[in-house]
Write an enzyme that holds these catalytic residues in place. Structure first.
Site, PDB file in Angstrom:
ATOM      1  N   LYS A 253      36.707  29.271  43.040  1.00 42.85           N
ATOM      2  CA  LYS A 253      36.007  29.403  42.201  1.00 42.85           C
ATOM      3  C   LYS A 253      35.248  31.305  43.875  1.00 42.85           C
ATOM      4  O   LYS A 253      35.446  31.639  42.728  1.00 42.85           O
ATOM      5  CB  LYS A 253      34.685  29.240  41.881  1.00 42.85           C
ATOM      6  CG  LYS A 253      33.652  29.685  41.232  1.00 42.85           C
ATOM      7  CD  LYS A 253      32.132  29.167  40.729  1.00 42.85           C
ATOM      8  CE  LYS A 253      31.110  29.681  39.874  1.00 42.85           C
ATOM      9  NZ  LYS A 253      30.386  28.626  39.943  1.00 42.85           N
TER      10      LYS A 253
ATOM     11  N   GLU B 268      23.148  32.095  36.598  1.00 38.60           N
ATOM     12  CA  GLU B 268      23.653  30.132  36.471  1.00 38.60           C
ATOM     13  C   GLU B 268      21.860  30.160  36.912  1.00 38.60           C
ATOM     14  O   GLU B 268      21.419  29.141  35.782  1.00 38.60           O
ATOM     15  CB  GLU B 268      24.410  29.514  37.651  1.00 38.60           C
ATOM     16  CG  GLU B 268      25.832  29.748  37.732  1.00 38.60           C
ATOM     17  CD  GLU B 268      26.706  29.068  39.282  1.00 38.60           C
ATOM     18  OE1 GLU B 268      26.082  28.964  39.737  1.00 38.60           O
ATOM     19  OE2 GLU B 268      27.920  28.966  38.619  1.00 38.60           O
TER      20      GLU B 268
END
Length: 563
Positions: free
Chosen positions: A66, A143
């Protein structure tokens, strides 16, 4: 529509139904799917099966990819090379299959979470990964914002000002929010896209190498990989116990190490220090102090480490909350965001606002009195943590007589020089001939909550327009290209900017520039231009005088923003 937490270490899927988010299990009946991909011949393994092959088939397995989203980095799996987007798409496809099996219907539209500090290139790479997996990412949600939605849903009628401290496997985000009358308003976000639990594991692995008596740099890649895996196990044990005995085999030799929690904390001291800067930046942008917070919420699996909880408690003078499993909060919030996008009636009284995670602006230049042009400076038009949607405009002039074009280079970031920021795109605007500074343009940047950025330039004299919409991925320089350019630059004659004192002085101005905003940024940008001009003049006396004159101002700014 479902919500997906595409994590560095683990990923989750969640659906909003009957007025609440519900996590979905994978084919093994587990909520967490490891973000690991492995090739077994022609077969692709994703999740736990792939994770189990990290030890046995490290050359055929990829994890923690990621962090490479939006870059040209490739991962070697057997004979194949895959980009981070491609590996992420395989994880997403696995999540899609699991969701369709659990819900009994085809899944197409999704909301995917990303670190708040992901730049435009990283966000577009995430969207590309979704497309390769057969998914349509209708929205990306930051997030910590997602985690705040999960917590806010528990207390819709409450009013509070709180901070989300999100330390995941590969990234760190911190966000300050205000919750009132069902409205969740993001005040500021900051973070570090290359700081997470994986770094704590590696720090412990290096400490283990020291205990064995072999410097980390001298270990073979396979040995380093084995130590990282063992360190990850030790990290989890030391979160609940004071010591851990590690047994491992390296290069044919067996080793037994006793690791203590104190050893772990000492190895990670530098990482703990790195956590403070994004927090300071967040509080500077909001103008708040820690006493103004009602709650501090921990999110992300890495927050289970005692040293993190202790650091947060000391920093904010209160015990942090973990009433929702830190591994689940982001996925739950992503599902809430999906329901908001789908206009679910159960959320009619919930409103979510967000901010720009980075400043967006253009490249500018200045002409010195001697005619020398100093370029490459960044001029923000929309500053970081501006509430979205936002539209801002600024004016710029020509630098030469009878200039007929202006080039607009758009960048995203916080550094004063564009070379240290992310290039988003460029275009040309035709302008009438005229005296330098008499012709120019208005540049308007519009930033949408979905991440869409529109840039439009208008000639001040005749009204001609040009522009672009930022949609495509950002091409970044590879490490080899950067190294090549550095080598070319080093071939030039030694320059005063290479003096340690001058280098430190420049770094200090740039650090304060990244911290500041508004008028303070303009002041620091001007100081940077003046000092760069003095360095170009190569007059040691003038450079020394300028350092002295500017030093007092920098001291005042430093004390004000950091104290």
């Amino acid at each position: 529509m479902i919500g997906i937490d595409l994590g560095t270490t683990n990923s989750l899927i969640c659906v909003f139904e009957d007025g609440a988010p519900r996590l979905l299990t994978n084919a093994l009946g587990h909520l967490l799917t490891p973000s690991v991909v492995s090739l077994d011949g022609d077969k692709v393994l994703v999740g736990e099966a792939a994770r189990d092959r990290q030890t046995t088939h490290p050359k055929d397995t990829a994890a923690a990819f990621k962090r490479a989203m939006g870059t040209d980095t490739t991962f070697q799996l057997g004979r194949k090379k895959l980009r981070a987007e491609e590996l992420s798409s395989l994880v997403l496809r696995k999540l899609k299959d699991d969701a369709e099996a659990a819900l009994g219907q085809t899944i197409r539209d999704v909301v995917v979470s990303v670190p708040a500090y992901f730049n435009q290139g990283q966000r577009q790479a995430t969207i590309a990964a979704c497309a390769m997996a057969g998914l349509n990412a209708v929205r990306l949600v930051n997030e910590p914002t997602a985690a705040a939605l999960a917590y806010g849903l528990q207390d819709r009628d409450g009013e509070s000002q709180f901070l989300v401290f999100d330390l995941g496997g590969g990234t760190f985000d911190v966000t300050v929010l205000e919750h009132f009358d069902g409205v969740m308003e993001v005040k500021a976000s900051s973070g570090d896209a290359f700081l997470g639990g994986e770094d704590f594991s590696e720090a412990l692995a290096k400490a283990m190498a020291d205990k064995i008596g072999t410097p980390w740099a001298k270990l073979a890649k396979d040995a380093q990989h084995q130590l990282r895996l063992q360190a990850d196990v030790a990290k989890r044990h030391l979160s609940g116990k004071d010591d851990f005995e590690a047994r491992l085999k390296l290069d044919g030799a067996h080793h037994t190490l006793t690791l203590t929690r104190a050893d772990f904390e000492q190895a990670c001291a530098a990482l703990i220090k790195r956590l403070h800067r994004p927090i300071e930046r967040c509080f500077y942008d909001t103008g708040l102090d820690t006493d103004a917070l009602d709650r501090v919420i921990l999110v992300g699996g890495a927050t289970r480490m005692p040293m993190i909880r202790q650091m947060v408690a000391r920093q904010f003078k209160r015990l942090p909350e973990m009433t929702i499993d830190p591994d689940h909060a982001v996925a739950l919030g992503a599902a809430v965001q999906a329901a908001l996008v789908a206009e679910d009636r159960a959320l009619d009284d919930v409103v979510m606002t967000d901010v720009s995670p980075f400043s967006v602006g253009i490249e500018t230049a200045t002409k010195l009195k001697n005619g020398t042009v100093i370029g490459g400076f960044f001029q923000p038009i929309i500053e970081r943590n501006t509430p979205l949607p936002a539209s801002r405009q600024d004016s710029f002039g020509t630098m030469d007589d009878n200039q007929t074009q202006l080039r607009v280079d758009i960048y995203q970031g916080e550094a004063p020089k564009v070379s240290d920021n992310v290039h988003l795109g460029q275009f040309l605007l035709d302008v009438p001939k005229g005296k330098a500074g008499h012709e120019g343009m208005f540049v308007r940047i519009t930033y949408d909550p979905s991440g869409l950025i529109e840039v439009e330039a208008t000639s001040i004299t005749d009204g001609k327009k040009a522009g672009l919409v930022i949609r495509d991925n950002v091409s970044n320089l590879t490490e080899a290209e950067i190294a090549k350019r550095l080598k070319q630059m080093q071939a030039f004659k030694m320059h005063p900017r290479e003096d340690e004192e001058n280098t430190a002085f420049l770094a200090r101005i740039r650090r304060l520039y990244e911290m500041a905003s508004g008028d303070d940024r303009h002041l620091l940008q001007g100081m940077l231009m003046e000092f760069e001009g003095a360095l170009e003049g190569q007059d040691p006396a003038e450079i020394s005088r300028m350092r002295g004159d500017m030093g007092e101002t920098l001291d005042r700014i430093d004390d004000y923003y950091v104290s």
